[in-house]
Scaffold this motif. Structure first.
Motif, PDB file in Angstrom:
ATOM      1  N   ASP A 104     -38.143 -11.834 -41.193  1.00 46.21           N
ATOM      2  CA  ASP A 104     -38.156 -12.904 -40.186  1.00 46.21           C
ATOM      3  C   ASP A 104     -38.309 -14.292 -40.812  1.00 46.21           C
ATOM      4  O   ASP A 104     -38.323 -15.304 -40.114  1.00 46.21           O
ATOM      5  CB  ASP A 104     -39.279 -12.666 -39.159  1.00 46.21           C
ATOM      6  N   GLY A 105     -38.431 -14.347 -42.156  1.00 45.72           N
ATOM      7  CA  GLY A 105     -38.521 -15.635 -42.841  1.00 45.72           C
ATOM      8  C   GLY A 105     -39.871 -16.320 -42.744  1.00 45.72           C
ATOM      9  O   GLY A 105     -40.040 -17.445 -43.189  1.00 45.72           O
ATOM     10  N   VAL A 141     -40.357  -8.200 -56.948  1.00 51.25           N
ATOM     11  CA  VAL A 141     -41.022  -7.920 -55.666  1.00 51.25           C
ATOM     12  C   VAL A 141     -39.977  -7.900 -54.555  1.00 51.25           C
ATOM     13  O   VAL A 141     -38.931  -8.541 -54.678  1.00 51.25           O
ATOM     14  CB  VAL A 141     -42.103  -8.985 -55.313  1.00 51.25           C
ATOM     15  N   THR A 142     -40.269  -7.158 -53.500  1.00 50.58           N
ATOM     16  CA  THR A 142     -39.357  -7.140 -52.348  1.00 50.58           C
ATOM     17  C   THR A 142     -40.098  -6.689 -51.091  1.00 50.58           C
ATOM     18  O   THR A 142     -41.144  -6.033 -51.173  1.00 50.58           O
ATOM     19  CB  THR A 142     -38.133  -6.231 -52.627  1.00 50.58           C
ATOM     20  N   PHE A 143     -39.552  -7.049 -49.933  1.00 51.03           N
ATOM     21  CA  PHE A 143     -40.048  -6.575 -48.641  1.00 51.03           C
ATOM     22  C   PHE A 143     -39.169  -5.423 -48.168  1.00 51.03           C
ATOM     23  O   PHE A 143     -37.977  -5.387 -48.483  1.00 51.03           O
ATOM     24  CB  PHE A 143     -39.924  -7.688 -47.588  1.00 51.03           C
ATOM     25  N   THR A 144     -39.722  -4.512 -47.386  1.00 54.40           N
ATOM     26  CA  THR A 144     -38.871  -3.516 -46.720  1.00 54.40           C
ATOM     27  C   THR A 144     -38.311  -4.160 -45.448  1.00 54.40           C
ATOM     28  O   THR A 144     -38.762  -5.224 -45.030  1.00 54.40           O
ATOM     29  CB  THR A 144     -39.667  -2.256 -46.333  1.00 54.40           C
ATOM     30  N   SER A 145     -37.364  -3.476 -44.797  1.00 51.29           N
ATOM     31  CA  SER A 145     -36.690  -4.058 -43.626  1.00 51.29           C
ATOM     32  C   SER A 145     -37.636  -4.254 -42.438  1.00 51.29           C
ATOM     33  O   SER A 145     -37.377  -5.075 -41.565  1.00 51.29           O
ATOM     34  CB  SER A 145     -35.509  -3.183 -43.214  1.00 51.29           C
ATOM     35  N   THR A 146     -38.759  -3.532 -42.399  1.00 56.14           N
ATOM     36  CA  THR A 146     -39.703  -3.714 -41.285  1.00 56.14           C
ATOM     37  C   THR A 146     -40.491  -5.010 -41.437  1.00 56.14           C
ATOM     38  O   THR A 146     -40.937  -5.602 -40.463  1.00 56.14           O
ATOM     39  CB  THR A 146     -40.718  -2.552 -41.210  1.00 56.14           C
ATOM     40  N   GLY A 147     -40.690  -5.432 -42.712  1.00 57.73           N
ATOM     41  CA  GLY A 147     -41.459  -6.653 -42.965  1.00 57.73           C
ATOM     42  C   GLY A 147     -42.950  -6.423 -43.102  1.00 57.73           C
ATOM     43  O   GLY A 147     -43.710  -7.355 -43.299  1.00 57.73           O
ATOM     44  N   THR A 158     -45.725   1.069 -63.274  1.00 54.64           N
ATOM     45  CA  THR A 158     -45.874   1.511 -61.876  1.00 54.64           C
ATOM     46  C   THR A 158     -45.068   0.625 -60.943  1.00 54.64           C
ATOM     47  O   THR A 158     -44.806  -0.541 -61.235  1.00 54.64           O
ATOM     48  CB  THR A 158     -47.351   1.446 -61.411  1.00 54.64           C
ATOM     49  N   VAL A 159     -44.661   1.231 -59.827  1.00 51.93           N
ATOM     50  CA  VAL A 159     -44.127   0.474 -58.684  1.00 51.93           C
ATOM     51  C   VAL A 159     -45.122   0.720 -57.558  1.00 51.93           C
ATOM     52  O   VAL A 159     -45.463   1.873 -57.271  1.00 51.93           O
ATOM     53  CB  VAL A 159     -42.717   0.971 -58.282  1.00 51.93           C
ATOM     54  N   ARG A 160     -45.631  -0.341 -56.967  1.00 53.29           N
ATOM     55  CA  ARG A 160     -46.664  -0.186 -55.940  1.00 53.29           C
ATOM     56  C   ARG A 160     -46.180  -0.683 -54.584  1.00 53.29           C
ATOM     57  O   ARG A 160     -45.453  -1.672 -54.504  1.00 53.29           O
ATOM     58  CB  ARG A 160     -47.938  -0.938 -56.346  1.00 53.29           C
ATOM     59  N   ALA A 161     -46.627   0.013 -53.528  1.00 57.35           N
ATOM     60  CA  ALA A 161     -46.298  -0.389 -52.157  1.00 57.35           C
ATOM     61  C   ALA A 161     -47.581  -0.855 -51.476  1.00 57.35           C
ATOM     62  O   ALA A 161     -48.605  -0.159 -51.520  1.00 57.35           O
ATOM     63  CB  ALA A 161     -45.687   0.786 -51.403  1.00 57.35           C
ATOM     64  N   PHE A 162     -47.533  -2.037 -50.875  1.00 54.20           N
ATOM     65  CA  PHE A 162     -48.709  -2.620 -50.214  1.00 54.20           C
ATOM     66  C   PHE A 162     -48.455  -2.744 -48.714  1.00 54.20           C
ATOM     67  O   PHE A 162     -47.368  -3.138 -48.292  1.00 54.20           O
ATOM     68  CB  PHE A 162     -49.022  -4.008 -50.792  1.00 54.20           C
ATOM     69  N   ASP A 163     -49.480  -2.437 -47.952  1.00 60.39           N
ATOM     70  CA  ASP A 163     -49.410  -2.466 -46.486  1.00 60.39           C
ATOM     71  C   ASP A 163     -49.959  -3.817 -46.009  1.00 60.39           C
ATOM     72  O   ASP A 163     -51.080  -4.186 -46.330  1.00 60.39           O
ATOM     73  CB  ASP A 163     -50.267  -1.296 -45.975  1.00 60.39           C
ATOM     74  N   LEU A 164     -49.153  -4.560 -45.246  1.00 53.88           N
ATOM     75  CA  LEU A 164     -49.588  -5.881 -44.787  1.00 53.88           C
ATOM     76  C   LEU A 164     -50.391  -5.823 -43.485  1.00 53.88           C
ATOM     77  O   LEU A 164     -50.790  -6.857 -42.965  1.00 53.88           O
ATOM     78  CB  LEU A 164     -48.393  -6.828 -44.613  1.00 53.88           C
ATOM     79  N   HIS A 165     -50.618  -4.621 -42.950  1.00 53.10           N
ATOM     80  CA  HIS A 165     -51.506  -4.493 -41.789  1.00 53.10           C
ATOM     81  C   HIS A 165     -52.950  -4.391 -42.257  1.00 53.10           C
ATOM     82  O   HIS A 165     -53.834  -5.079 -41.777  1.00 53.10           O
ATOM     83  CB  HIS A 165     -51.150  -3.248 -40.964  1.00 53.10           C
TER      84      HIS A 165
END
Length: 554
Positions: A104-105, A141-147, A158-165
């Protein structure tokens, strides 16, 4: 007298507030003291950093104290009466390497050589969360399509995934043998994660859902420099230093669908947002465009001259000669796919029109001459003074002499001059702005005036006579803003009705967001009394067409 214990020997910054008689002193250890003068009573002291405090400032009322720590890039505002932070911000310790926009920018994620992943709010420019799980530099770094999920690849393997909630690291992807990951991509569904290795020349594919390694793609004969998923199809493009770009088909059990042969080492690859075109930047400074379905090259841009390299302090050759070995290291398509943004080891970012293959605009990201490679020419007199002043009498540039000068230079000046460079550029999905990570930090360029500070607010010359003067000069937008600042209905009506109907479209697009609502409120009341119905309907129509989406989201 107060320096009995030698506390003040490492004093690095101080500020004094006359009205309240407060003296604030900052030290090399990151501690600050707050004293009341003239009795020198210690009100309190606090350690706010583990680096030296570089500067201190007190606001006009004396309630808030601002501290800057240049070593860590910290900015702190402390309210001493309630003993609480008003503001606490910290940048990356070393340079930023990569960035990505949320779908969503609204947010930008950045990765740095200090191993930190930071998420920034684009409207307030503040970082609101920092992840420090990586043990080594972050490369992508990158975002997934859900944001809501941020992914980062690092040299720590390592490749790590972080939860923005919940702000936590909920997945960690690793390879069977430790590998240094240099590139990262996630498919449009957010289910498949791919990372390229720079030491084993392989691409690793994981499932986001289970965290399991699904496949290892081998075939490249050099380090993987860039990965990109096609936004519309299940195809992964990988670029490598072995002078090839390979296209892997996910549905055909990751078989190589196509191999595109280049003339030079490939540094970066990017798909157009509609997935129909592929842009490739190589070490020879060329950007080539490919119809990847048929493996046909559709165009190329010779970008080396547009990079306009600067000459470094210890370079033995001119900037023009040095530019022959330079190339773009980062690429990104605009949201509409009509233009492409490119940056590299230079102070310029270039925007090209893809169809016409011409340079549309060049952005100079810095005019800071304390960075290296900013100058295009070196004045030989200055070089002679520099070298001869450092113990050499001859200026014959044989290798041994210039090496001796460099050693001498390092002995005499142990300072580090960062080189100006653009490590990553990304277009906002809305198409209204773009961002770049550079030696100067994270820079945002925007078409929206809402993001730009409007110094007109500070003007005290907003008078009816000045409004009429502005109107007579046909500066309609300015006149409208000034009229709304005075807020006299008759004057607003006079200014708006003086605008030719052909100019309405242009003015509506240039009115700052702040005044759009005021303008609509005025139109609503004018419809009930005015006889200029069509004229006001044109205004309403243009305003809602241009700003309706923003008003809806608010």
């Amino acid at each position: 007298f107060f320096n009995k214990e030698g506390d003040f020997n490492n004093l690095t910054a101080a500020a004094y507030h006359k009205k309240t008689h407060l003296l604030v002193t900052g030290f090399a250890s990151g501690i600050f003291h707050l004293h009341e003068l003239p009795d020198f009573n210690l009100i309190h002291s606090l350690s706010i950093s583990d680096q030296r405090i570089a500067s201190i400032s007190i606001n006009c009322t004396g309630d808030w104290i601002a501290f800057g720590c240049s070593g860590l890039g910290q900015l702190l505002v402390w309210e001493w009466q309630s003993e609480s932070y008003v503001l606490k911000q910290q940048g990356h310790f070393n340079s930023m390497v990569s960035l990505a926009y949320s779908p969503d920018g609204q947010y930008i994620v950045t990765g740095g050589e200090d191993g930190k992943v930071k998420v920034w709010n684009t409207s307030s420019s503040f970082c609101f969360v920092t992840f420090t799980e990586h043990n080594s530099g972050v490369t992508a770094v990158t975002f997934t399509s859900t944001g809501y999920v941020v992914l980062s690849a690092s040299l720590d393997g390592t490749v790590r995934a972080f939860d923005l909630h919940r702000y936590r690291n909920f997945r960690t992807f690793t390879s069977p043998r430790p590998s240094q990951f240099s590139s990262l991509a996630v498919d449009s569904s957010g289910e498949i994660v791919a990372a390229g290795s720079q030491d084993s020349f392989e691409i690793f594919i994981w499932s986001m859902q289970s965290g399991r390694l699904l496949d290892v793609l081998a075939g490249h004969e050099g380090p993987i420099s860039s990965l990109s998923f096609n936004p519309t199809k299940c195809v992964l493009a990988s670029a490598s230093w072995d002078k090839t770009v390979k296209l892997w088909d996910m549905l055909d059990s990751w078989r190589t669908k196509e191999t595109l042969i280049m003339n030079s080492d490939v540094l970066v690859v990017a798909f157009r947002p509609d997935g129909k075109e592929l842009a490739v930047a190589a070490l020879n400074g060329q950007i080539t465009f490919w119809d990847h379905e048929n493996a046909v090259q559709t165009g190329s841009i010779e970008g080396r001259h547009d990079l306009q390299m600067g000459r470094k302090e210890l370079d033995k050759i001119t900037a023009k000669q040095a530019a022959k070995g330079k190339s773009f290291t980062t690429l990104c398509y605009s949201a509409d796919g009509q233009s492409i943004l490119a940056g590299g080891l230079s102070k310029f970012v270039c925007i090209y029109n893809v169809k016409e293959q011409i340079l549309m605009k060049k952005f100079e990201i810095s005019c800071n001459y304390s960075l290296d490679a900013m100058e295009v020419f070196c004045v030989s007199k200055e070089m002679k003074d520099f070298f001869c002043g450092h113990g050499t009498t001859s200026l014959t540039f044989t290798n041994s002499v210039s090496e001796y000068c460099q050693i001498k230079f390092l002995q005499n000046y142990r300072h580090f001059k960062p080189e100006i460079r653009v490590t990553c550029v990304r277009f906002c999905p809305t198409g209204r702005s773009w961002a770049a990570t550079t030696t100067e930090g994270l820079l945002l360029y925007s078409l929206d005036s809402g993001l730009i500070f409007d110094p007109f607010e500070l003007d005290i010359d907003v008078t009816p006579s000045n409004i009429h003067k502005t109107l007579s000069q046909k500066e309609y937008t300015m006149a409208i803003i000034m009229a709304f600042k005075l807020n006299e209905k008759k004057l607003i009506q006079e200014v708006i009705e003086a605008v030719p109907s052909s100019e309405v479209d242009v003015i509506c697009s240039s009115v700052p967001d702040l005044y759009v609502e005021k303008l609509l409120e005025f139109l609503a009341s004018a419809f009930e009394t005015s006889c200029h119905l069509e004229f006001y309907l044109i205004w309403a129509h243009k305003l809602l067409m241009l700003h309706g989406q923003k008003l809806k989201t608010r």
